[in-house]
Design a protein around this motif. Structure first.
Motif, mmCIF file in Angstrom:
data_model
loop_
_atom_site.group_PDB
_atom_site.id
_atom_site.type_symbol
_atom_site.label_atom_id
_atom_site.label_comp_id
_atom_site.label_asym_id
_atom_site.label_seq_id
_atom_site.Cartn_x
_atom_site.Cartn_y
_atom_site.Cartn_z
ATOM 1 N N LEU A 11 -12.301 -59.183 19.464
ATOM 2 C CA LEU A 11 -13.568 -59.889 19.648
ATOM 3 C C LEU A 11 -14.441 -59.220 20.699
ATOM 4 O O LEU A 11 -15.287 -59.856 21.316
ATOM 5 N N ALA A 12 -14.251 -57.911 20.879
ATOM 6 C CA ALA A 12 -14.937 -57.213 21.972
ATOM 7 C C ALA A 12 -16.342 -56.760 21.617
ATOM 8 O O ALA A 12 -17.189 -56.586 22.500
ATOM 9 N N THR A 13 -16.606 -56.528 20.325
ATOM 10 C CA THR A 13 -17.906 -56.009 19.887
ATOM 11 C C THR A 13 -18.343 -56.721 18.620
ATOM 12 O O THR A 13 -17.544 -57.398 17.960
ATOM 13 N N GLY A 14 -19.621 -56.522 18.246
ATOM 14 C CA GLY A 14 -20.109 -57.094 17.005
ATOM 15 C C GLY A 14 -19.340 -56.598 15.799
ATOM 16 O O GLY A 14 -19.033 -57.369 14.876
ATOM 17 N N VAL A 15 -19.007 -55.311 15.789
ATOM 18 C CA VAL A 15 -18.257 -54.732 14.679
ATOM 19 C C VAL A 15 -16.897 -55.416 14.545
ATOM 20 O O VAL A 15 -16.455 -55.769 13.437
ATOM 21 N N GLN A 16 -16.222 -55.607 15.665
ATOM 22 C CA GLN A 16 -14.898 -56.241 15.635
ATOM 23 C C GLN A 16 -14.984 -57.709 15.234
ATOM 24 O O GLN A 16 -14.154 -58.210 14.477
ATOM 25 N N VAL A 17 -15.995 -58.402 15.728
ATOM 26 C CA VAL A 17 -16.164 -59.814 15.364
ATOM 27 C C VAL A 17 -16.438 -59.946 13.870
ATOM 28 O O VAL A 17 -15.957 -60.870 13.215
ATOM 29 N N ALA A 18 -17.198 -58.993 13.314
ATOM 30 C CA ALA A 18 -17.464 -59.014 11.870
ATOM 31 C C ALA A 18 -16.158 -58.906 11.075
ATOM 32 O O ALA A 18 -15.990 -59.551 10.033
ATOM 33 N N LYS A 19 -15.222 -58.106 11.569
ATOM 34 C CA LYS A 19 -13.913 -58.010 10.908
ATOM 35 C C LYS A 19 -13.187 -59.346 10.985
ATOM 36 O O LYS A 19 -12.546 -59.782 10.017
#
Length: 456
Positions: A11-19
């Motif tokens: 949950l560190a970045t937008g890309v990771q949250v999208a996953k």
């Protein structure tokens, strides 16, 4: 119903949250989502929790806080911008974070706990907004609203039994995902208290037990739990399935996926735990189950872990085994200094007590040894700081007769001195004590014996 938890890297970045959003949306049974605070984006990055600790310290010292507050909010703003959220979301987060300075706290420990908890809390609010924007109905739930109660000290909390009763009576809203912040609960006086280690993992395990989940999915940044530390052995075998007690033994000795205490609530509730990778969610991961669900493991060894955080106290005294009350007197000295020991292997004239060195300091060690000499009069006493423990763990060990011999051969044939060897009472673990410098090589040789040569 499944409870799922995402770690800080997930949950560190937008890309990771999208996953994470895709993972949530892929399975309607993933009803309860536990958030961590945003973790490191790069190896040199700073976790949001560490920034919040700085924020608390600056408030306590009456220093200017504008810069650290902006640094914290920037982390959430970047994720919000990635999803192009309405500005009202960040306004709400900003108001919550800034309002902390206007609140009164029982003492500085409670202040620190409340500040630290904001990392998970703000991330839960943010993820709820993202899910709703993406067409996935979601609701943020504050732990206080469901009676998530804890006791203990403000920064080392323990769940209260009442929490499980409260969760059992709580009706999950239909057709909506629940987003629940990890890491903290509330005292009976309404103060926020945080768990000491593996906080969000603990929250997920508590919710899994309390809500009687069918599965607790723990999403991290590795495909599975490996049989050995990848820093010691390159590309080791993955563990497909393991028992709760295997996980506990390995976590205690250095496995980093779970803190050894984190899954106790899941164990108590007999909830299977699936460790999976946010970056590769279709990989099966590692399933952690009650030992009765394991069927004839092909390899007696499930995993090997080591840690050099130990020290040892060695005592020698002739006819030690004949003296009634010797160990009692020793334990009374430990109690005097508020010490617990990790292991105590013994012989007829010898006794070794192994400590977690993180609980000790030089003055305590000096006074402890002085009192033991004065009270027990050992023929020989030695404090050993150069000590590492290797744990060889597997449900299959209890059902094989040559495992111990193979371990000893793998070390002695490679000139590694064994300072101590002991099989646990459960019979699923073998503990080896070595010098710290020998520990990595010892792990590699044991691994080769059971996971490389066994495949040839």
């Amino acid at each position: 119903m499944k409870v799922i938890k995402f770690g800080g890297s997930s949950l560190a970045t937008g890309v990771q949250v999208a996953k994470a959003v895709s993972i949530i949306n892929a399975d309607v049974e993933r009803r309860v989502i536990v958030t961590s605070a945003p973790g490191k984006r790069t190896p040199t990055d700073v976790k949001v929790t560490d920034l919040l600790i700085q924020y608390a310290q600056q408030v306590i010292a009456h220093h200017e806080t504008d810069k650290i507050v902006m640094q914290i909010l920037t982390r959430y703003q970047a994720i919000s911008d990635y999803f192009e959220l309405n500005t009202a979301v960040m306004t709400a987060l900003t108001n919550r974070l800034c309002a902390l300075t206007t609140k009164s706290f029982t003492d500085q420990d409670y202040l620190l706990a409340a500040f630290k908890a904001q990392g998970e809390l703000l991330n839960a609010i943010l993820l709820t907004a993202i899910l709703n924007q993406q067409g996935i109905p979601a609701k943020f739930v504050d732990p206080q609203t469901v009676g998530f109660l804890v006791s203990g000290t403000p920064n080392d909390a323990s769940v209260l039994p009442a929490t499980y009763a409260n969760l059992a009576s709580w009706q999950l809203p239909a057709n909506v995902r629940i987003v629940f912040p990890g890491f903290f609960g509330y005292s009976q006086t309404g103060d926020i208290s945080t768990f000491a280690r593996g906080g969000s993992d603990i929250t997920g395990a508590i919710l899994s037990r309390g809500l009687r989940a069918d599965l607790y999915e723990n999403f991290t940044d590795v495909d599975a739990i490996f049989t050995v530390d990848t820093r010691i052995v390159s590309h080791p075998a993955m563990i497909a399935k393991m028992s709760y007690r295997e996980m506990r033994e390995l976590s205690y000795a250095g496995f980093s996926v779970f803190q050894d205490e984190a899954i106790i609530p899941a164990i108590q509730g007999q909830i299977p735990v699936n460790v999976k990778n946010t970056n590769n969610p279709t990989a099966p991961g590692t399933l952690i189950v009650p030992e009765q669900f394991l069927f004839n493991p092909a390899n007696p060894i499930t995993g090997i872990a080591c840690s050099d955080r130990f020290s040892a106290l060695y005592l020698h005294r002739y006819l030690l085994n004949k003296e009634v009350g010797f160990t009692l007197k020793l334990l009374e000295i430990f109690q005097k200094y508020g010490l617990s020991y990790e292991h105590m292997p013994s012989g007829i004239d010898d006794l070794t007590i192994i400590f977690d060195q993180r609980k000790l300091d030089p003055p305590t060690i000096h006074h402890l040894c002085r009192d033991i000499r004065t009270t027990l009069h050992p023929d020989y006493l030695e404090w050993i700081d150069d000590y590492a423990i290797i744990m060889v763990v597997g449900e299959g060990i209890a059902h094989t007769i040559d495992t111990m011999g193979k371990i000893i051969d793998s070390l002695t044939q490679n000139n590694i001195a064994i300072h101590m060897i002991n099989q646990g009472a459960s019979r699923i673990s073998i503990m080896i004590g070595t010098q710290r410098k020998d520990a990595p090589a010892a792990v590699r040789h044991i691994y080769d014996t059971f996971f490389v040569k066994s495949e040839v």
